[in-house]
Motif scaffolding. Sequence first.
Motif, PDB file in Angstrom:
ATOM      1  N   ASP A 225     -20.942   4.839  19.737  1.00 29.92           N
ATOM      2  CA  ASP A 225     -20.476   4.060  18.589  1.00 29.92           C
ATOM      3  C   ASP A 225     -18.984   4.304  18.405  1.00 29.92           C
ATOM      4  OD1 ASP A 225     -19.828   3.051  16.035  1.00 29.92           O
ATOM      5  OD2 ASP A 225     -21.860   3.390  15.294  1.00 29.92           O
ATOM      6  N   SER A 226     -18.181   3.241  18.508  1.00 27.87           N
ATOM      7  CA  SER A 226     -16.720   3.394  18.432  1.00 27.87           C
ATOM      8  C   SER A 226     -16.254   3.926  17.083  1.00 27.87           C
ATOM      9  CB  SER A 226     -16.023   2.059  18.723  1.00 27.87           C
ATOM     10  OG  SER A 226     -16.390   1.084  17.756  1.00 27.87           O
ATOM     11  N   GLY A 227     -17.085   3.782  16.046  1.00 26.51           N
ATOM     12  CA  GLY A 227     -16.696   4.239  14.715  1.00 26.51           C
ATOM     13  C   GLY A 227     -17.167   5.640  14.380  1.00 26.51           C
ATOM     14  N   LYS A 228     -17.794   6.317  15.344  1.00 28.58           N
ATOM     15  CA  LYS A 228     -18.350   7.641  15.059  1.00 28.58           C
ATOM     16  C   LYS A 228     -17.682   8.752  15.862  1.00 28.58           C
ATOM     17  CE  LYS A 228     -22.865   6.395  13.222  1.00 28.58           C
ATOM     18  NZ  LYS A 228     -24.329   6.575  13.323  1.00 28.58           N
ATOM     19  N   GLY A 229     -16.415   8.546  16.206  1.00 32.61           N
ATOM     20  CA  GLY A 229     -15.677   9.647  16.819  1.00 32.61           C
ATOM     21  C   GLY A 229     -15.406  10.721  15.782  1.00 32.61           C
ATOM     22  N   ASN A 230     -14.907  11.860  16.236  1.00 37.37           N
ATOM     23  CA  ASN A 230     -14.643  12.965  15.314  1.00 37.37           C
ATOM     24  C   ASN A 230     -13.188  13.394  15.416  1.00 37.37           C
ATOM     25  OD1 ASN A 230     -14.713  15.177  13.642  1.00 37.37           O
ATOM     26  ND2 ASN A 230     -15.954  16.439  15.018  1.00 37.37           N
ATOM     27  N   SER A 231     -12.405  13.049  14.405  1.00 40.41           N
ATOM     28  CA  SER A 231     -11.022  13.520  14.307  1.00 40.41           C
ATOM     29  C   SER A 231     -10.981  14.577  13.216  1.00 40.41           C
ATOM     30  CB  SER A 231     -10.073  12.375  13.930  1.00 40.41           C
ATOM     31  OG  SER A 231     -10.054  11.387  14.924  1.00 40.41           O
ATOM     32  N   LYS A 232     -10.724  15.811  13.586  1.00 38.02           N
ATOM     33  CA  LYS A 232     -10.681  16.883  12.595  1.00 38.02           C
ATOM     34  C   LYS A 232      -9.263  16.946  12.024  1.00 38.02           C
ATOM     35  CE  LYS A 232     -12.033  21.656  11.764  1.00 38.02           C
ATOM     36  NZ  LYS A 232     -12.463  22.941  12.374  1.00 38.02           N
ATOM     37  N   LEU A 233      -9.082  16.261  10.913  1.00 39.53           N
ATOM     38  CA  LEU A 233      -7.763  16.174  10.296  1.00 39.53           C
ATOM     39  C   LEU A 233      -7.443  17.425   9.497  1.00 39.53           C
ATOM     40  CD1 LEU A 233      -7.883  12.476   9.037  1.00 39.53           C
ATOM     41  CD2 LEU A 233      -7.144  13.352  11.255  1.00 39.53           C
TER      42      LEU A 233
END
Length: 260
Positions: A38-46
């Motif tokens: 799912d392209s919207g379920k990546g994980n960017s740890k901001l």
Amino acid sequence: MIPNEEILKSGAYHESGRIVFAYKCSYGCESVELSNTDSGKGNSKLNGYHHLEFIQAILSGKPQNIISENPGKAIEVAKNLMEIYCAGSCAKNFFENNKSTDGLNELEIPAQDAGYIDKIQKFLKIHHSNHTDDYPSQVINRIFTDLMKPEIWKPIEILADRILKTEDKSLNRFYIEDTLMMAGFKINKQIIKQGISVQENETPKSKPEATPELKPDLTKEKILDKALNDFLHLVKKDWATDELDASLNYLKFIFKKFNG
């Protein structure tokens, strides 16, 4: 392009857009990892750095003292968060529409981003007088205007490409910042604090607890910094500040990798 590749590519632009706009707000990103389903379920740890407590208070949806003590700063942080959580979907849309804003009215926002946008909008409606119902739409319009600027879109493109070229479709903070600087994006160095994840299933903590890796032995760290700094100046005397910082971080990364 096979479906899985399409998902990864769209996801790379979604996460890269969010990361670039986080840095634009003087925040940062500890790591990024794409989802191949799912392209919207990546994980960017901001990383919210000095705004971390405000961020946690806003996203938790619970009143906290820090908001009442400095409501102006809380509103500023909420507006930063609105821009960041809208930016991913905008960048993905802009890429998929060949850098056109024609699909502006058909923008699809993933559930986890939409959830945070809703929380931020509710917070602003409560704490900001005369806050408008269409504020998210106003932010999205501004983001699309920014995406048409080469100094914003080029770093997004280059970062997305670098993520896609990795074997595990992920990057850590050093490589994220190295890529952005190579793309000409100016990064404000900040003191690292506990990161915040954009994953929907992670609930922000009311009081951040520093993890062991964020509490290094300062004496050893300073000794290592000085030794590597001296070495780099032996190799080259006229380093640019960003160039020196990137080289120093890279050497420290290699040193720690082979020394545990």
